[in-house]
Design a protein around this motif. Structure first.
Motif, PDB file in Angstrom:
ATOM      1  N   ASN A 295      24.450  32.301  73.721  1.00  7.45           N
ATOM      2  CA  ASN A 295      25.035  33.642  73.038  1.00  7.45           C
ATOM      3  C   ASN A 295      24.053  34.083  72.045  1.00  7.45           C
ATOM      4  OD1 ASN A 295      25.242  31.414  71.344  1.00  7.45           O
ATOM      5  ND2 ASN A 295      27.140  31.953  70.429  1.00  7.45           N
ATOM      6  N   GLN A 296      22.713  33.533  72.154  1.00  8.68           N
ATOM      7  CA  GLN A 296      21.790  34.002  71.289  1.00  8.68           C
ATOM      8  C   GLN A 296      20.678  35.036  71.958  1.00  8.68           C
ATOM      9  OE1 GLN A 296      20.627  30.327  69.457  1.00  8.68           O
ATOM     10  NE2 GLN A 296      21.385  30.969  67.580  1.00  8.68           N
ATOM     11  N   THR A 297      20.157  36.130  71.320  1.00  6.29           N
ATOM     12  CA  THR A 297      19.072  36.940  71.787  1.00  6.29           C
ATOM     13  C   THR A 297      18.397  37.384  70.901  1.00  6.29           C
ATOM     14  OG1 THR A 297      20.722  37.571  73.492  1.00  6.29           O
ATOM     15  CG2 THR A 297      18.779  38.852  73.099  1.00  6.29           C
ATOM     16  N   ARG A 298      17.169  37.014  71.221  1.00  9.12           N
ATOM     17  CA  ARG A 298      15.810  37.665  70.449  1.00  9.12           C
ATOM     18  C   ARG A 298      15.242  38.807  70.948  1.00  9.12           C
ATOM     19  NH1 ARG A 298      14.135  35.470  65.753  1.00  9.12           N
ATOM     20  NH2 ARG A 298      14.355  33.493  66.441  1.00  9.12           N
ATOM     21  N   LYS A 299      15.364  39.811  70.756  1.00  6.33           N
ATOM     22  CA  LYS A 299      14.832  41.320  71.656  1.00  6.33           C
ATOM     23  C   LYS A 299      14.612  41.986  70.318  1.00  6.33           C
ATOM     24  CE  LYS A 299      17.265  42.386  75.183  1.00  6.33           C
ATOM     25  NZ  LYS A 299      18.117  43.048  76.107  1.00  6.33           N
ATOM     26  N   PHE A 300      13.543  42.555  70.606  1.00  8.00           N
ATOM     27  CA  PHE A 300      13.245  43.917  69.587  1.00  8.00           C
ATOM     28  C   PHE A 300      12.333  44.715  70.239  1.00  8.00           C
ATOM     29  CE2 PHE A 300      10.683  39.630  68.932  1.00  8.00           C
ATOM     30  CZ  PHE A 300       9.348  40.247  68.957  1.00  8.00           C
ATOM     31  N   ASN A 301      11.973  46.006  69.512  1.00 14.10           N
ATOM     32  CA  ASN A 301      11.082  47.089  69.735  1.00 14.10           C
ATOM     33  C   ASN A 301      10.005  47.216  68.823  1.00 14.10           C
ATOM     34  OD1 ASN A 301      12.690  47.960  72.133  1.00 14.10           O
ATOM     35  ND2 ASN A 301      13.881  49.178  70.727  1.00 14.10           N
ATOM     36  N   ILE A 302       9.052  47.677  69.152  1.00 11.30           N
ATOM     37  CA  ILE A 302       7.819  47.857  68.410  1.00 11.30           C
ATOM     38  C   ILE A 302       7.429  49.410  68.146  1.00 11.30           C
ATOM     39  CG2 ILE A 302       5.277  47.116  67.767  1.00 11.30           C
ATOM     40  CD1 ILE A 302       6.029  44.712  69.712  1.00 11.30           C
ATOM     41  N   SER A 303       7.495  49.757  67.047  1.00 11.59           N
ATOM     42  CA  SER A 303       7.317  51.313  66.833  1.00 11.59           C
ATOM     43  C   SER A 303       5.818  51.531  65.768  1.00 11.59           C
ATOM     44  CB  SER A 303       8.394  52.001  66.123  1.00 11.59           C
ATOM     45  OG  SER A 303       9.431  52.037  67.057  1.00 11.59           O
ATOM     46  N   TRP A 304       5.252  52.662  66.137  1.00  8.71           N
ATOM     47  CA  TRP A 304       4.218  52.814  65.279  1.00  8.71           C
ATOM     48  C   TRP A 304       4.672  54.397  64.622  1.00  8.71           C
ATOM     49  CZ3 TRP A 304       0.963  57.462  66.393  1.00  8.71           C
ATOM     50  CH2 TRP A 304      -0.332  57.551  65.430  1.00  8.71           C
ATOM     51  N   ASN A 305       4.796  54.445  63.474  1.00  8.96           N
ATOM     52  CA  ASN A 305       5.050  55.753  62.612  1.00  8.96           C
ATOM     53  C   ASN A 305       6.162  56.201  63.233  1.00  8.96           C
ATOM     54  OD1 ASN A 305       3.036  55.440  61.259  1.00  8.96           O
ATOM     55  ND2 ASN A 305       1.409  57.115  61.697  1.00  8.96           N
ATOM     56  N   GLY A 306       7.420  55.448  63.581  1.00 11.89           N
ATOM     57  CA  GLY A 306       8.439  55.952  64.065  1.00 11.89           C
ATOM     58  C   GLY A 306       8.341  56.035  65.495  1.00 11.89           C
ATOM     59  N   SER A 307       7.349  55.851  66.307  1.00 13.88           N
ATOM     60  CA  SER A 307       7.466  56.353  67.848  1.00 13.88           C
ATOM     61  C   SER A 307       7.207  54.886  68.353  1.00 13.88           C
ATOM     62  CB  SER A 307       6.094  57.060  68.167  1.00 13.88           C
ATOM     63  OG  SER A 307       6.437  58.359  67.531  1.00 13.88           O
ATOM     64  N   LEU A 308       8.041  54.808  69.512  1.00 14.95           N
ATOM     65  CA  LEU A 308       8.086  53.342  70.270  1.00 14.95           C
ATOM     66  C   LEU A 308       6.753  53.209  70.955  1.00 14.95           C
ATOM     67  CD1 LEU A 308       9.863  51.223  71.182  1.00 14.95           C
ATOM     68  CD2 LEU A 308      10.566  52.592  73.250  1.00 14.95           C
ATOM     69  N   MET A 309       6.226  52.180  70.514  1.00 11.91           N
ATOM     70  CA  MET A 309       5.030  51.459  71.126  1.00 11.91           C
ATOM     71  C   MET A 309       5.383  50.629  72.413  1.00 11.91           C
ATOM     72  SD  MET A 309       2.178  49.174  69.136  1.00 11.91           S
ATOM     73  CE  MET A 309       1.239  47.946  69.855  1.00 11.91           C
TER      74      MET A 309
END
Length: 925
Positions: A295-309
């Motif tokens: 039931n655990q999830t580590r998922k993330f997004n990486i952005s540069w100056n607000g734009s998805l990288m």
């Protein structure tokens, strides 16, 4: 650069307590400045270092001051305790030959610790180049500052040059130099050979006790520990698998990570670049420490100056993963945000990050065949001219005796090689024949022997060849002789090396043609034929000279050395001196005074400059150019004969005014006698006498007189630029080369450095930088691109001297250029501090302001924004008209003007508008 997130960062690199265990395969580790053949293993890192004698043959070894050394600095790495300093030469280079050669990708690190090694306690600043491209400018905040810079670059040849360049701000030095081979699969290999990466920061996230260098880092990177109070630190004792990751961050780095203290927050890193166009590449390291429940999830997004990288991303359990941007981040402000996705239950993590600045490799190395050729020449003849690094790069630091042609898209080519009087011995190497683009080759006055080689005829671009003064046997190839006769080659050889046919022999050494251009050669040849016929005709009429001076001729002609001796009364009257030698006053037979410029054997200028000046003066005629009477080319005796200008040159005239010579003549006499400068004293006394004749009641130049001098000089330059075909660039415009007649008419003189444009379609020519410090166009100095605007800059400096009474280089506590001195005064409107105090306020303020605007428009840093001489001349005539109108009003009594010598209210001085080419008058005067 300022780094917002690095405030708590521990910047000091403490001693490393863990010994390196890697094999150091391919490492080059140099302790710069250590004793010869001194090798050691650094006790902190376990890395083997060697002395630098095998990599460089210039510079001197020094030790840092004891104040900064061990034991006063117990954590000082051993390689930083000594250094190699380079007080001689503008460019000094280390040559590295890595095992991987040009197939490799390398991390190169240079370290510097000033430590007051020279006892001057003055921090230097210099440039560091990798091959021909700028790597970094090395600066220090204090004497104990340890500066380290790293670059990642692909090799373009079998050797790599690391060059230290002296830019006049202190003597360059280096403490340590290290090279580490990298895997070719990492660090943005898609960048190819067009970009290098310079390290900005390399951070070990969450590890506050980091040592910086680790035993299992096969690339020997230096990791700086970093921690933020808004983060939680997590770590593991389990092994992190990095085998599938080519970046291979060490275990100590990957075993710690950070996550936001508030699980809903982001991890953020930000920094500010120096320039808006700065480009960055970022490499982020991730590894999951926690074995997650279902039931655990580590998922993330990486952005540069607000734009998805990148994202969404799920890190692998106990496996290292590296994520980077494929396109550069461009701009001044940068912010990396790592934030969990909406369906994630755990916050994001980050183990480490590397940030690099992208360095575009704009400069190309010299054409490889040319490099191979000159390196072979260097080895064959043991040339000792400081030939290190790339022959043609950086552009302003070419090898001594080498000139290059530069192209935007093609490698530079060597077009000129001058090895005259260089002690060469043996036969002429076949390597000279491999310089396929060479246009000028000077091997004169050496000890070369053997035959004149046939391969020289294969140099199809050759326009000048000088083999005089050697012990060569055999004859010049017939093809070269034919090219010489046709006017395509300036050929200089000894008599015995001409062809075997008697018709080819000559009792004199040949110089055919005098210049490479067929048209110029024809013009000069015709001139000499006319002079020769004139002399023969006079001799046949029994009117040959018996050594007396002749009447001033209507056309230029040649004089013998005996005639020059009589004209100058055996060189009794010295009236000037320059880099060429002395100038003497003489008298023609009818009593007309002339000035005779003799070339001294020890002259810094040579026969080439004299020849250039003679050829040019025979075809230019203008009332504001010094009139040419004739020349002497009699063996080793060379002279140019001009009309005599009674008031000398503008520089001496202004200087004599400055010291009020008549009121202080007795002091001058005493000073120069004490200094044994009797000749110079005589020159100044004579000049002061001339000043008395010119103006018995005053020892100053009025503003009107200064404007007339400026206009005269501008008219002479405008004629050279626009009245001559092809146009001529003077290249040495300065007050010393503006002569003043008895009536104070000004004339441009000294054309030894002048350069003609090939044709009107050329915007510039690439040429060796020539000129005088203080007057030299900075754009021409940096780019070697010469155009008419280079003269405009020099004229602007002259105009500022006339306005201010200051020298081009003002020497007070520190030397300052007149342009930099006057700029803040113009900004503040302080005309009283600008204008020469010897004018005592007697000038029209608007006229002076307009002249200042003209000077500013002439001295802008870029030539594109400078005025043309035609526009300058027009504007100066308007200045004169304003001054004349002011003088008329004053004489008529209509306006009694008392000038307030102090700041004006909010003046605005505008430079040239490139769109309309007009100079706007300042407002609010």
């Amino acid at each position: 650069m300022s780094v917002g997130f690095l405030t708590p960062l521990l910047l000091s690199l403490a001693a490393v307590v863990v010994v390196h265990g890697q094999l150091q395969t391919g490492y080059i580790s140099i302790d710069c400045g250590s004793p010869e053949n001194f090798n050691f293993v650094d006790i902190d890192t376990g890395i083997s270092y060697s002395s630098d004698g095998a990599y460089i043959d210039t510079g001197i070894n020094k030790n840092i001051s004891s104040q900064y050394a061990y034991p006063n600095n117990p954590n000082l790495p051993q390689p930083l305790s000594d250094l190699r300093s380079f007080p001689h030469g503008n460019k000094n280079c280390y040559t590295l030959a890595p095992a991987a050669g040009k197939r490799g990708l390398f991390l190169i690190r240079a370290s510097f610790l000033y430590g007051n090694y020279d006892g001057d306690d003055k921090l230097p600043e210099f440039d560091l180049y990798l091959d021909v491209n700028l790597w970094s400018s090395v600066k220090f905040s204090n004497a104990s500052d340890e500066v380290t810079t790293e670059i990642i670059s692909a090799a373009v040849s079998e050797t790599i040059s690391v060059c230290l360049v002296n830019k006049g701000l202190g003597i360059p030095f280096i403490s340590a130099l290290e090279l580490r081979p990298l895997s070719s699969s990492i660090y943005g290999t898609e960048l190819g050979n067009t970009v290098s990466l310079v390290l900005f920061k390399r951070l070990d996230i969450g590890y506050t006790n980091g040592t910086g260098r680790y035993k299992d880092d096969i690339y020997d990177r230096i990791w700086s520990p970093y921690y933020s109070p808004s983060w939680n630190i997590v770590s593991t004792f389990s092994a992190i698998n990095s085998n599938e990751n080519g970046y291979k961050a060490p275990l100590e780095v990957m075993s710690t990570a950070a996550m936001p203290r508030n699980g809903s927050d982001q991890l953020e890193l930000s920094w500010t670049a120096d320039a808006d166009a700065s480009k960055f590449y970022v490499y982020m390291y991730f590894a999951e420490f926690q074995r997650l429940e279902k039931n655990q999830t580590r998922k993330f997004n990486i952005s540069w100056n607000g734009s998805l990288m990148f994202g969404p991303f799920v890190p692998r359990f106990l496996y290292a993963v590296t994520i980077s941007n494929s396109e550069a981040f461009t701009g001044k402000e940068h912010r990396i945000s790592i934030h969990k996705t909406g369906d994630a239950t755990l916050p994001p993590i980050l183990n480490a990050i590397e940030i690099y600045t992208a360095k575009q490799l704009d400069e190309l190395p010299t054409f490889s065949e040319d490099v191979d050729a000159v390196l072979d020449i260097k080895r064959t003849y043991q040339v000792n001219k400081g030939w290190v690094g790339d022959p043609c790069g950086p552009k302003n630091y070419t090898w001594e005796g080498v000139e290059c042609n530069y192209s935007v898209s093609l490698p530079p080519r060597i077009i000129s090689l001058n090895l005259t009087s260089s002690g060469l011995s043996g036969t002429i190497s076949a390597s000279f024949g491999n310089l396929s683009s060479v246009e000028s080759l000077d091997l004169s006055n050496n000890r070369l022997s053997g035959p004149v080689p046939e391969f020289l005829k294969e140099l199809k671009s050759l326009k000048f060849l000088n083999l005089e003064g050697n012990q060569l046997s055999g004859y010049v190839p017939t093809e070269l002789l034919e090219r010489s006769k046709a006017g395509f080659l300036n050929l200089r050889v000894d008599e015995q090396n001409l062809c075997s046919s008697g018709s080819c022999k000559n009792k004199k050494k040949i110089v055919v043609p005098i210049v490479a251009s067929v048209l110029s050669a024809l013009m000069v040849s015709v001139g000499f034929i006319m002079l020769w016929r004139l002399r023969r005709k006079r001799k046949s009429n029994a009117d040959a000279s018996n050594g007396e001076g002749r009447p001033l001729p209507s056309k230029n002609r040649q004089f013998t050395y005996a005639e020059v001796l009589n004209i100058t009364s055996n060189f009794q009257d010295v009236i000037g001196k320059g880099g060429f030698g002395n100038v003497y006053r003489g008298h023609m037979k009818d009593g007309t005074q002339v000035a005779v410029k003799m070339l001294s054997p020890s002259s810094t200028q040579g026969s080439k400059e004299f020849q250039t000046e003679a050829e040019l003066l025979m075809r230019v005629h203008h009332r504001n150019l010094a009139s040419f009477i004739g020349y002497c080319d009699d063996g080793s005796n060379m002279a140019l004969i001009y009309e005599y200008m009674a008031n000398g040159n503008l520089k001496d005239y202004l200087s004599c005014i400055l010291i009020s010579c008549h009121s202080n003549l007795h002091l001058l006499r005493l000073f120069f006698i004490l200094q044994s400068k009797l000749i110079l004293m005589g020159m100044i006394i004579r000049l002061c006498d001339n000043l008395t004749l010119a103006d018995k009641n005053s020892n100053r130049l009025s503003w009107e007189m200064r404007l007339r001098i400026a206009i005269d000089a501008a008219q002479g330059l405008e004629y050279l630029h626009h009245g001559c075909k092809p146009p001529i660039i003077h290249r040495d415009v300065k007050t010393a080369n503006i002569l003043l007649s008895e009536n104070m008419d000004a004339k441009i003189a000294d054309f030894g450095l002048s350069k003609a444009f090939p044709n009107d379609s050329h915007s510039h020519v690439i040429t060796t930088v020539m000129g005088t410090t203080g007057y030299l166009d900075p754009e021409y100095y940096n780019s070697r691109k010469l155009n008419e605007k280079s003269d405009v800059f020099s004229f602007g400096v002259v105009l500022l001297e006339l306005i201010t009474g200051q020298h081009a280089i003002i020497k007070k506590d520190e030397s300052i250029h007149i342009v930099h001195w006057v700029s803040p005064l113009i900004e503040s409107g302080d005309i009283g501090s600008i204008v020469d105090q010897r004018l005592h306020g007697e000038f029209d303020a608007n006229s002076v302001w307009k002249a200042l605007e003209v000077a500013v428009a002439c001295t802008t840093p870029t030539s594109f924004n400078r005025a043309s001489m035609s526009l300058v001349l027009t504007e100066l005539k308007q200045c004169l008209a304003m001054e004349l109108s002011h003088n008329r009003e004053r004489r008529q009594g209509f306006s009694e003007v008392i000038y307030n010598i102090g700041p004006y209210n909010s003046p605005e001085v505008y430079s040239l508008s490139t769109a309309t080419e007009s100079i706007t008058s300042p407002s609010a005067r």
